[in-house]
Design an enzyme around this catalytic site. Structure first.
Site, PDB file in Angstrom:
ATOM      1  N   ASP A  67       0.864  -1.187   0.000  1.00 46.47           N
ATOM      2  CA  ASP A  67       0.000   0.000   0.000  1.00 46.47           C
ATOM      3  C   ASP A  67       0.902   1.239   0.000  1.00 46.47           C
ATOM      4  OD1 ASP A  67      -2.458   1.507   0.321  1.00 46.47           O
ATOM      5  OD2 ASP A  67      -1.779   1.886   2.357  1.00 46.47           O
ATOM      6  N   THR A 100      -2.690   5.059  -4.192  1.00 51.15           N
ATOM      7  CA  THR A 100      -1.683   5.851  -3.476  1.00 51.15           C
ATOM      8  C   THR A 100      -0.306   5.704  -4.124  1.00 51.15           C
ATOM      9  OG1 THR A 100      -1.602   4.014  -1.925  1.00 51.15           O
ATOM     10  CG2 THR A 100      -2.803   5.960  -1.230  1.00 51.15           C
ATOM     11  N   THR A 101       0.014   4.502  -4.627  1.00 49.99           N
ATOM     12  CA  THR A 101       1.306   4.305  -5.316  1.00 49.99           C
ATOM     13  C   THR A 101       1.268   5.025  -6.657  1.00 49.99           C
ATOM     14  OG1 THR A 101       1.390   2.119  -4.303  1.00 49.99           O
ATOM     15  CG2 THR A 101       2.986   2.561  -6.028  1.00 49.99           C
ATOM     16  N   ASP A 398      -8.875   0.244   1.448  1.00 47.77           N
ATOM     17  CA  ASP A 398      -8.847   0.843   0.105  1.00 47.77           C
ATOM     18  C   ASP A 398     -10.146   0.552  -0.635  1.00 47.77           C
ATOM     19  OD1 ASP A 398      -6.335   1.529   0.819  1.00 47.77           O
ATOM     20  OD2 ASP A 398      -5.289   0.568  -0.833  1.00 47.77           O
TER      21      ASP A 398
END
Length: 421
Positions: A67, A100-101, A398
């Protein structure tokens, strides 16, 4: 006549010792390189074939995750420019939940593209202006390709939510159990109040042991059995439609303070002092029983005397309930938290369809199902190791955020990096 030499004004620099005040093109390039170093760290976690990172912090705690926001937070970045990447990952996590990445990598690639222009002496203002125009064009294009969700057909709407949750899980550890978990996530979000959609009302409890498919969704509140005193075994462990009383008071005999001083003339007076203490606690317990409560919960301890008293009268009690869990119970079952037992009325008591204490794995859990007041639910996650379950929790967070965003905002675009490409 000799000319006067003008006196130089002394310069006072109010900066901390060791401050580096570099500026200009060199510093811009240094900032870009620092950001790219961070990007390279998380790059390998992206996508279905992305690898998990094993991170050990200074306390020796181990985290295994892919994550982006979690990794960025644990990297402990010191460089001020690179810290902005941590911030964008966090804001993406708070707003959207997933991707998020991707945002970190996208920001890194944009910086990589401009590095050549900075080296050639192009002004940063021109580059920023160009990016602002590009952002507007990208937003317009996204609006063009977005699909509108209509809530007219429930089956189709639910199917779309499952697809969105599945996309969020595609690069995660739980991808192999996608069908099982997408169902669970969509059910959890749909159980919430559809106006508020407060994801904090979805409680998550981790129990090591068992398989991932042993995870379950409780339609209500569940928390781990608290510390209990003698007599607890004799209490009933399940009720239908019980009245629930939530307290913030201690129900046990108080030990005398070391510095307390009581002066008496004869022995009978001493007995009266001891009796007074017993009278106070018994009157409290009697009031609770008379109020009709069948489940008594308290943030503070419920001692052995009270536990035995309740057991004799077929009442279940739990003391030292964590504040967060007790607040969720109060929100779910109704009623209100009481700081005194005097004047307890029916409106102060909550209720639920079914209460049970049961064994789940190696732990005993108190479960409140069918709560009328606020729509809430609890995910009980099972699995091998503690780090493994923690990563499952992050993956589900998520997916929950994505489903919530889908319901709130009725536009959706292709996920899994398709839009970015």
């Amino acid at each position: 006549m000799a000319g006067r030499v003008p006196m130089m004004q002394p310069q006072i620099i109010l900066l901390k010792e060791g401050t580096d005040a570099s500026q200009g093109r060199g510093q811009l390039l240094s900032n870009i390189n620092a950001c790219l170093a961070v990007v390279d760290t998380v790059r390998t976690t992206l996508g279905p074939r992305g690898m998990d990172k094993l991170i050990v912090d200074e306390k020796g705690e181990v985290t295994i995750s892919n994550d982006g926001a979690t990794i960025m937070k644990l990297l402990d970045v010191v460089h001020p420019a690179a810290k902005t990447l941590v911030d964008i990952a966090r804001s993406q996590d708070a707003e959207v939940g997933d991707g998020t990445t991707s945002v970190v990598l996208l920001a890194g690639e944009l910086l990589k593209e401009v590095r050549g222009y900075i080296e050639d002496g192009v002004s940063p203002h021109i580059i920023i202006k160009g990016y602002r125009n590009a952002a507007q064009l990208a937003i317009n294009k996204i609006k063009e390709i977005a699909i509108t969700i209509e809530r007219t057909d429930d089956i189709q709407f639910r199917d779309l939510l499952k697809k969105c949750a599945g996309t969020a899980m595609s690069s995660k550890l739980i991808h192999s159990h996608e069908d099982f978990f997408t169902d669970m996530v969509v059910n959890a979000v749909l159980k919430l109040d559809q106006e508020e959609l407060n994801e904090k009302l979805i409680g998550v409890k981790r129990i090591p042991g068992g398989a991932m498919e042993d995870s379950l969704l409780v339609d209500g509140v569940a928390f781990k059995k608290t510390f209990s005193y003698a007599g607890f075994e004799q209490q009933p462990k399940s009720f239908k439609n019980p009245k629930i009383l939530s307290l913030n008071i201690e129900l046990e005999l108080k030990a005398e303070k070391d510095n307390a001083e009581v002066r008496i003339d004869d022995v009978s007076e001493y007995q009266a002092i001891v009796d007074a203490e017993w009278t106070i606690i018994y009157s409290k317990l009697e009031t609770i029983v008379n109020a009709g409560a069948k489940v008594v919960l308290s943030r503070l301890p419920i001692g052995d005397l009270a536990t035995q008293y309740f057991a004799d009268r077929d009442i279940f009690c739990a003391g030292r309930v964590p504040a967060e869990d007790l607040n969720r119970v109060v929100n779910a079952v109704g009623g209100s938290m009481q700081t005194t037992v005097s004047n307890i009325e029916d409106k102060h008591l909550g209720t639920c369809e079914y209460f049970e204490e049961k064994q789940i794995g190696g732990e005993r859990f108190n479960i409140f199902e069918g709560c009328p007041a606020t729509k809430t639910c609890t995910l009980i996650l099972r699995g091998g190791a503690e780090q493994f379950i923690a990563e499952v929790e992050r993956s589900l967070h998520d997916a929950i955020m994505i489903v919530k965003r889908c319901i709130k905002n009725n536009l959706t675009v292709a996920g899994g990096g398709a839009t970015e490409v």
